[in-house]
Design a protein around this motif. Structure first.
Motif, short mmCIF file in Angstrom:
data_model
loop_
_atom_site.label_atom_id
_atom_site.label_comp_id
_atom_site.label_asym_id
_atom_site.label_seq_id
_atom_site.Cartn_x
_atom_site.Cartn_y
_atom_site.Cartn_z
N GLY A 163 83.93 -19.32 -29.25
CA GLY A 163 83.61 -20.32 -28.47
C GLY A 163 84.12 -20.48 -27.24
N SER A 164 83.34 -20.68 -26.21
CA SER A 164 84.30 -20.48 -24.99
C SER A 164 85.38 -21.10 -24.46
CB SER A 164 83.08 -21.01 -23.68
OG SER A 164 82.93 -22.46 -23.75
N ASP A 165 85.77 -22.20 -25.10
CA ASP A 165 87.00 -23.04 -24.76
C ASP A 165 87.97 -22.78 -25.43
OD1 ASP A 165 85.77 -23.89 -27.26
OD2 ASP A 165 86.63 -25.98 -27.38
N ASN A 166 87.85 -22.17 -26.82
CA ASN A 166 89.06 -21.50 -27.64
C ASN A 166 89.01 -20.00 -26.93
OD1 ASN A 166 89.07 -23.43 -29.58
ND2 ASN A 166 87.19 -22.60 -30.69
N LEU A 167 88.13 -19.25 -26.53
CA LEU A 167 88.34 -18.11 -25.76
C LEU A 167 89.37 -17.87 -24.63
CD1 LEU A 167 87.52 -15.11 -25.87
CD2 LEU A 167 85.66 -15.58 -24.58
N MET A 168 89.08 -19.15 -23.72
CA MET A 168 89.87 -19.29 -22.64
C MET A 168 91.37 -19.54 -23.18
SD MET A 168 89.67 -22.23 -19.70
CE MET A 168 87.95 -21.71 -19.25
N ALA A 169 91.76 -20.18 -24.11
CA ALA A 169 93.07 -20.27 -24.45
C ALA A 169 93.46 -18.89 -25.31
CB ALA A 169 93.29 -21.44 -25.72
N PHE A 170 92.58 -18.11 -26.08
CA PHE A 170 93.02 -16.85 -26.53
C PHE A 170 93.48 -15.90 -25.52
CE2 PHE A 170 92.76 -16.00 -31.13
CZ PHE A 170 92.01 -17.08 -31.46
N ALA A 171 92.63 -15.93 -24.47
CA ALA A 171 92.97 -15.08 -23.21
C ALA A 171 94.43 -15.31 -22.69
CB ALA A 171 91.83 -15.13 -22.48
N GLN A 172 94.62 -16.68 -22.31
CA GLN A 172 95.75 -17.13 -21.82
C GLN A 172 96.90 -16.71 -22.72
OE1 GLN A 172 94.59 -21.30 -20.90
NE2 GLN A 172 95.32 -20.70 -18.71
N MET A 173 97.05 -16.55 -24.00
CA MET A 173 98.15 -16.54 -24.65
C MET A 173 98.43 -15.02 -24.89
SD MET A 173 96.96 -19.21 -27.82
CE MET A 173 98.19 -18.58 -28.92
N SER A 174 97.19 -14.22 -24.78
CA SER A 174 97.01 -12.77 -25.26
C SER A 174 98.04 -12.00 -24.27
CB SER A 174 95.67 -12.18 -25.04
OG SER A 174 95.82 -10.81 -25.65
N ALA A 175 99.04 -11.03 -24.99
CA ALA A 175 99.83 -10.31 -24.45
C ALA A 175 98.99 -9.18 -23.70
CB ALA A 175 100.67 -9.67 -25.24
N VAL A 176 97.68 -8.80 -23.97
CA VAL A 176 96.89 -7.72 -23.76
C VAL A 176 95.55 -8.21 -23.19
CG1 VAL A 176 95.46 -5.68 -24.41
CG2 VAL A 176 97.90 -6.09 -25.43
N PRO A 177 95.07 -7.90 -21.85
CA PRO A 177 93.72 -8.60 -21.66
C PRO A 177 92.73 -8.24 -22.54
CG PRO A 177 95.01 -7.22 -19.91
CD PRO A 177 95.55 -6.92 -21.06
N LEU A 178 91.73 -9.23 -22.87
CA LEU A 178 90.94 -9.23 -23.94
C LEU A 178 89.69 -8.26 -23.14
CD1 LEU A 178 90.14 -12.81 -24.82
CD2 LEU A 178 91.84 -11.13 -25.73
N SER A 179 89.73 -7.64 -21.97
CA SER A 179 88.80 -6.71 -21.61
C SER A 179 88.97 -5.56 -22.12
CB SER A 179 88.70 -6.84 -20.15
OG SER A 179 90.28 -6.42 -19.51
N LEU A 180 90.30 -5.27 -22.67
CA LEU A 180 90.64 -3.64 -23.28
C LEU A 180 89.46 -3.62 -24.40
CD1 LEU A 180 93.02 -3.67 -21.32
CD2 LEU A 180 94.49 -2.83 -23.33
#
Length: 505
Positions: A163-180
């Motif tokens: 879900g887009s709202d959860n994904l935004m929080a995941f991305a902010q927490m992530s040590a590694v960019p999700l684009s990898l």
């Protein structure tokens, strides 16, 4: 959002009802939601009022039974296995099979998020996680995104599943960019992943699937040290990612290289979540040797088809009763509900989901190890359909996993068709004395009467052993070449693929 961890701190409220009252309510709601789809009309979902009615009206099925319906959904037809549009398909990523398209509905994805977000909220409370960064397993892109003939996406990406709202929080927490996750070259992906992880001394949580995934990254810290030191001291450009020099991270990395202690890189790491049951147990033990002060939380049983279990506060794998309806079949074909399992007995899991799987035999084998209140605790022991049979010995995956369970590190039993026997593969860096282990495993295999009889008649040759260089890396590379995502690959204890030498040459 100031602190993305807060987004996941609440979870959902749990029902106080007994487990079967919750399961019945979930089932009836699912049937009402989907009663007007083609499958629901065939089996008269609208007339079902009780669990017994459901069991009498709807057959237990496997994937091949549902394939005609799924094929129509892939062509773009709606209201087939569930009401409404198919939001996405996913291909099964298991080590033994592939090529099955599993559909997802909006309600089915909500059920997945219910399990995921409750687990994460509980994890944060249990380990007092509320700041720093986390690492979520991001595999290199094994194949380009594609769609079915009807235009439905296959592999919908993180936004669909989270879900887009959860994904935004995941991305902010992530040590590694999700684009990898979109980097296709495996060397570039690993180098980028390691760079970002080294630059994350505030890492608190690592959540992966297979322990082999993280073991390979740890190996990469040694193998790619020259390239990593160059990036950390000078910066660089890898796969379009501009990387800045980081002198502090470079110093910590040099300290790690000098002694191998991961706490120099991640002093605040608290917990690693990964598979630790069945064939993953030996590799999880090996993994945690690298993290002596970090807690291992065994991951629950979650497949492409459905969430089955998630960890509770005692880190036991508890049935996720709020996400699906579950039945359990014993070795005699008898069906039991979630409140009627016998501690110590093993069962195949049969699941009903909002994404169109009704009384679907997952072939996952679990053992009931106890209850929390009236909710069963289930340990994954293997797949019921994975069998090796050269001369009638019928070795199953759960049995072989049990035979290999006390070996730390890589261990795999492979059929040898030329010798008409089996070979035990071990990692040459973990094992120096192979003969005692071969003797031990041969004795355990003989607990299977058919295997013992075949050995007695010399139909099967004695078990042999073979040391392999970098066996986990070789197996993962082979699976990656088959189009599997590295983070999804579980290294099996029993290989049924015919030519093990092709993989481990």
């Amino acid at each position: 959002m100031n602190n993305p961890w807060q987004h996941f701190s609440r979870g959902f409220n749990h029902s106080p009802l007994p487990v079967m009252a919750q399961q019945r309510d979930w089932l009836i709601k699912c049937l009402r939601l989907n009663q007007d789809c083609a499958y629901g009309k065939r089996y008269n979902f609208a007339d079902i009022r009780q669990v017994e009615d459901f069991q009498n009206a709807v057959p237990i099925v496997d994937y091949e039974t549902l394939r005609p319906w799924i094929d129509q959904m892939a062509e773009g037809q709606i209201d087939q296995l569930f009401s409404g549009d198919t939001l996405a398909f996913e291909t099964t990523g298991g080590s033994h099979s592939g090529g099955k398209l599993i559909p997802y509905s909006s309600a089915g994805l909500n059920d997945f998020r219910y399990a995921l977000l409750n687990w994460l909220a509980q994890l944060m409370s249990q380990f007092e996680l509320g700041q720093g960064t986390a690492y979520w397993a991001l595999s290199p892109a094994a194949a380009k995104s594609r769609t079915t003939a009807g235009g439905v996406v296959i592999g919908g990406g993180d936004a669909i599943y989270l879900g887009s709202d959860n994904l935004m929080a995941f991305a902010q927490m992530s040590a590694v960019p999700l684009s990898l996750g979109q980097v296709a070259d495996i060397d570039d992906w690993q180098l980028l992943t390691l760079y970002y992880l080294i630059c994350s001394p505030d890492l608190r949580l690592i959540s992966i699937w297979s322990p082999s995934f993280l073991l390979q990254l740890l190996e990469g810290l040694q193998v790619k040290k020259k390239a990593l030191l160059t990036l950390l001291t000078q910066g660089g450009d890898i796969a379009g990612q501009l990387l800045a020099a980081n002198s502090t991270a470079a110093l910590n990395y040099k300290r790690f290289l000098a002694c191998g202690k991961t706490e120099y890189l991640w002093p605040e790491l608290k917990v690693i979540s990964c598979w630790a049951d069945a064939s993953s147990k030996p590799l999880s033990v090996q993994l945690m040797h690298h993290f002596p002060s970090v807690y291992l939380q065994p991951k629950g049983l979650l497949s492409t088809e459905a969430v089955i279990t998630t960890p509770n506060q005692q880190n036991q794998q508890q049935l996720c009763i709020g996400s699906n309806f579950y039945e359990f079949m014993d070795g005699n074909g008898e069906i039991y509900l979630a409140d009627a399992l016998t501690i110590g007995n093993s069962y195949q899991v049969i699941v009903t989901t909002n994404s169109g799987l009704y009384r679907y035999n997952t072939a996952d084998m679990v053992q009931c190890t106890g209850y929390q209140n009236d909710i069963p605790i289930l340990g994954f022991i293997g797949r019921s359909g994975v069998i090796s049979d050269l001369v009638g010995e019928k070795l199953t995956e759960p049995f072989v996993n049990q035979c290999l369970s006390e070996i730390s590190g890589f261990a795999m039993l492979c059929p040898d068709y030329q010798a008409m026997g089996y070979v035990l593969l071990l990692d040459n860096t973990d094992c120096r004395e192979i003969k005692p282990l071969v003797t031990l495993i041969e004795r355990r295999l003989c607990n299977n009467p058919q295997y013992a009889y075949a050995r007695q008649l010399s139909q099967l040759s004695p078990l042999t052993g073979q040391l392999v260089e970098s066996p986990v890396s070789r197996y993962l590379s082979w699976q990656y070449a088959q189009g599997k995502r590295l983070g999804d690959v579980k290294v099996p204890g029993l290989l049924t693929y015919g030519d093990y030498q092709k993989i481990f040459k």
